[in-house]
Write a protein that holds these residues in place. Structure first.
Motif, PDB file in Angstrom:
ATOM      1  N   TYR A  39     104.904  51.130 -97.670  1.00 43.86           N
ATOM      2  CA  TYR A  39     104.652  51.301 -96.242  1.00 43.86           C
ATOM      3  C   TYR A  39     105.658  50.491 -95.437  1.00 43.86           C
ATOM      4  O   TYR A  39     106.187  49.485 -95.898  1.00 43.86           O
ATOM      5  N   ILE A  40     105.869  50.933 -94.196  1.00 41.16           N
ATOM      6  CA  ILE A  40     106.792  50.239 -93.305  1.00 41.16           C
ATOM      7  C   ILE A  40     106.185  50.167 -91.914  1.00 41.16           C
ATOM      8  O   ILE A  40     105.453  51.077 -91.495  1.00 41.16           O
ATOM      9  N   CYS A  41     106.448  49.073 -91.209  1.00 47.27           N
ATOM     10  CA  CYS A  41     106.003  48.921 -89.825  1.00 47.27           C
ATOM     11  C   CYS A  41     107.201  49.201 -88.930  1.00 47.27           C
ATOM     12  O   CYS A  41     108.229  48.526 -89.036  1.00 47.27           O
ATOM     13  N   LEU A  42     107.063  50.167 -88.064  1.00 43.87           N
ATOM     14  CA  LEU A  42     108.188  50.681 -87.294  1.00 43.87           C
ATOM     15  C   LEU A  42     107.783  50.810 -85.832  1.00 43.87           C
ATOM     16  O   LEU A  42     106.773  51.431 -85.514  1.00 43.87           O
ATOM     17  N   VAL A  43     108.552  50.182 -84.943  1.00 44.87           N
ATOM     18  CA  VAL A  43     108.270  50.278 -83.509  1.00 44.87           C
ATOM     19  C   VAL A  43     109.587  50.420 -82.756  1.00 44.87           C
ATOM     20  O   VAL A  43     110.244  49.425 -82.452  1.00 44.87           O
ATOM     21  N   ALA A  44     109.984  51.646 -82.472  1.00 40.87           N
ATOM     22  CA  ALA A  44     111.082  51.868 -81.535  1.00 40.87           C
ATOM     23  C   ALA A  44     110.497  51.862 -80.125  1.00 40.87           C
ATOM     24  O   ALA A  44     109.370  52.291 -79.909  1.00 40.87           O
ATOM     25  N   ASN A  45     111.252  51.342 -79.171  1.00 40.13           N
ATOM     26  CA  ASN A  45     110.757  51.265 -77.801  1.00 40.13           C
ATOM     27  C   ASN A  45     111.694  51.915 -76.801  1.00 40.13           C
ATOM     28  O   ASN A  45     111.311  52.811 -76.071  1.00 40.13           O
ATOM     29  N   THR A  46     112.944  51.459 -76.772  1.00 40.02           N
ATOM     30  CA  THR A  46     113.869  51.942 -75.758  1.00 40.02           C
ATOM     31  C   THR A  46     114.365  53.347 -76.098  1.00 40.02           C
ATOM     32  O   THR A  46     114.292  53.797 -77.253  1.00 40.02           O
ATOM     33  N   ASP A  47     114.915  54.001 -75.090  1.00 41.29           N
ATOM     34  CA  ASP A  47     115.481  55.328 -75.317  1.00 41.29           C
ATOM     35  C   ASP A  47     116.575  55.268 -76.378  1.00 41.29           C
ATOM     36  O   ASP A  47     116.658  56.145 -77.252  1.00 41.29           O
TER      37      ASP A  47
END
Length: 379
Positions: free
Chosen positions: A246-254
């Protein structure tokens, strides 16, 4: 003693977790913390494994760097001893309900006339001008009342608890900050004051930072959608499955999302109008993460993590508790320190993460034995 609070003396008559969490932070920042315990000791001395009686692992971890004296606050002579200690102190902390403090004669009004510079800090369950004022409060109760358990119900269909002493520890952080603020005010005007941090109101405020959401607009709403920050209620708001792991992934900006779509080899997502801006992506979090999660099945977690970090996309492993003990970054920064305890032997302690350029931190201290410093302090 080093740290920005060096020279400050804190008398801590609190027990369990909320108050001691606050005074632990004050001790980490250099304050001298004298823990006032009943003759039988703080109940947390009994929690966890122990090598000696009343030296449980939980207590050892939450009371580092403090000293201990035993006083029976139902005894008039010991109340007088406490008052003598307060005459030497900058801060007094307790978690008694106000009615109990008044019965003992150690409420704020009684002490303020004798000790006008004292910062008097109370770890409360509820503010005193509301109908819940005298209710008892512990972590589980406050998780329920403040809506934290309701977030779990929104996600999983039934209420639940965050699997840690979430409200106790977080409210302790608030209390430490409030005490430090009162000390700053005293430095300016020379006067102590009453500091109250209530668990219920603190956690309700904390919960609503993002989840008040559109309810910030007062008055009735025509929008039938449930309140809250939509993105975190997605069924994909969790570590995402890869081909292996499993991986924790958080993209935010465009820009981060465009790079992510490219690495996933999904140019179609870049062109999808549902995913163009942050607002669009939050409104369409479910289909967005459905597409991303399907794409992640193409590689193992370690492969994705290396690729994402290479391209500056926020990602990390889904660590277990044991993983923290061997994390290489924590080793780099000296997060764990070994403390030699005179009765408990070598102890692995998590040192304070706070750093101050002009006030170097002290080495991690050790937790005291019950009444260990009676002779030294009470003399």
């Amino acid at each position: 003693m080093t740290g920005p609070l060096s020279g400050m003396r804190v008398i801590d008559a609190s027990n369990f977790v909320f108050g001691p969490m606050a005074t632990q932070l004050l001790a980490d920042m250099g304050a001298e913390v004298i823990k006032v315990e009943p003759p039988q000791g703080d109940p947390m001395r009994q929690v966890g494994q122990s090598r000696n009686p009343k030296m449980g692992s939980f207590f050892l971890n939450l009371n580092r760097g403090k000293r201990s004296v035993t006083l029976d606050l139902k005894n008039a002579d010991d109340i007088a001893r406490l008052d003598a200690l307060l005459a030497t102190a900058d801060v007094f902390v307790h978690n008694m309900r106000p009615a109990a403090a008044r019965r003992l004669g150690i409420d704020y009004e009684s002490l303020a006339t004798r000790h006008p510079r004292l910062v008097y800090a109370v770890a409360l369950g509820f503010h005193q001008d509301g109908r819940y004022a005298e209710r008892p409060a512990y972590d589980d109760v406050i998780q329920g009342m403040s809506g934290v358990s309701g977030l779990h119900a929104r996600m999983y269909g039934e209420p639940g608890f965050v699997p840690m002493l979430f409200t106790d520890k977080l409210c302790g952080v608030y209390l430490a900050g409030a005490i430090a603020s009162a000390l700053v005010a005293r430095a300016a005007n020379g006067k102590g004051q009453l500091v109250e941090v209530p668990m219920f109101e603190t956690m309700a405020s904390f919960n609503l930072v993002e989840h008040l959401a559109d309810s910030i607009f007062d008055g009735p709403s025509s929008d039938p959608a449930p309140r809250g920050y939509e993105r975190v209620f997605s069924r994909y708001h969790r570590p995402l499955k890869t081909r292996e792991g499993y991986i924790c992934l958080v993209a935010n900006t465009d820009a981060q999302w465009l790079r992510l779509f490219s690495l996933l080899e999904r140019p179609d997502l870049s062109a999808d109008p549902r995913f163009t801006t942050m607002g669009d992506r939050i409104r369409h979090a479910e289909p967005l993460y459905d597409e991303v999660s399907q794409s992640l099945l193409a590689r193992d977690a370690a492969e994705w993590l290396a690729l994402f970090l290479e391209h500056d996309i926020p990602a990390g492993p889904a660590n277990g508790l044991d993983d923290l003990l061997t994390d290489p970054h924590l080793a780099d920064v000296g997060f764990f320190e070994t403390v030699e305890h005179p009765t408990e032997g070598a102890l692995r302690c998590a040192s304070t993460p706070l750093r101050f350029s002009g006030s170097p931190k002290a080495a991690a201290g050790r937790a005291p034995g019950l009444g260990e410093h009676n002779a030294e302090i009470l003399a």
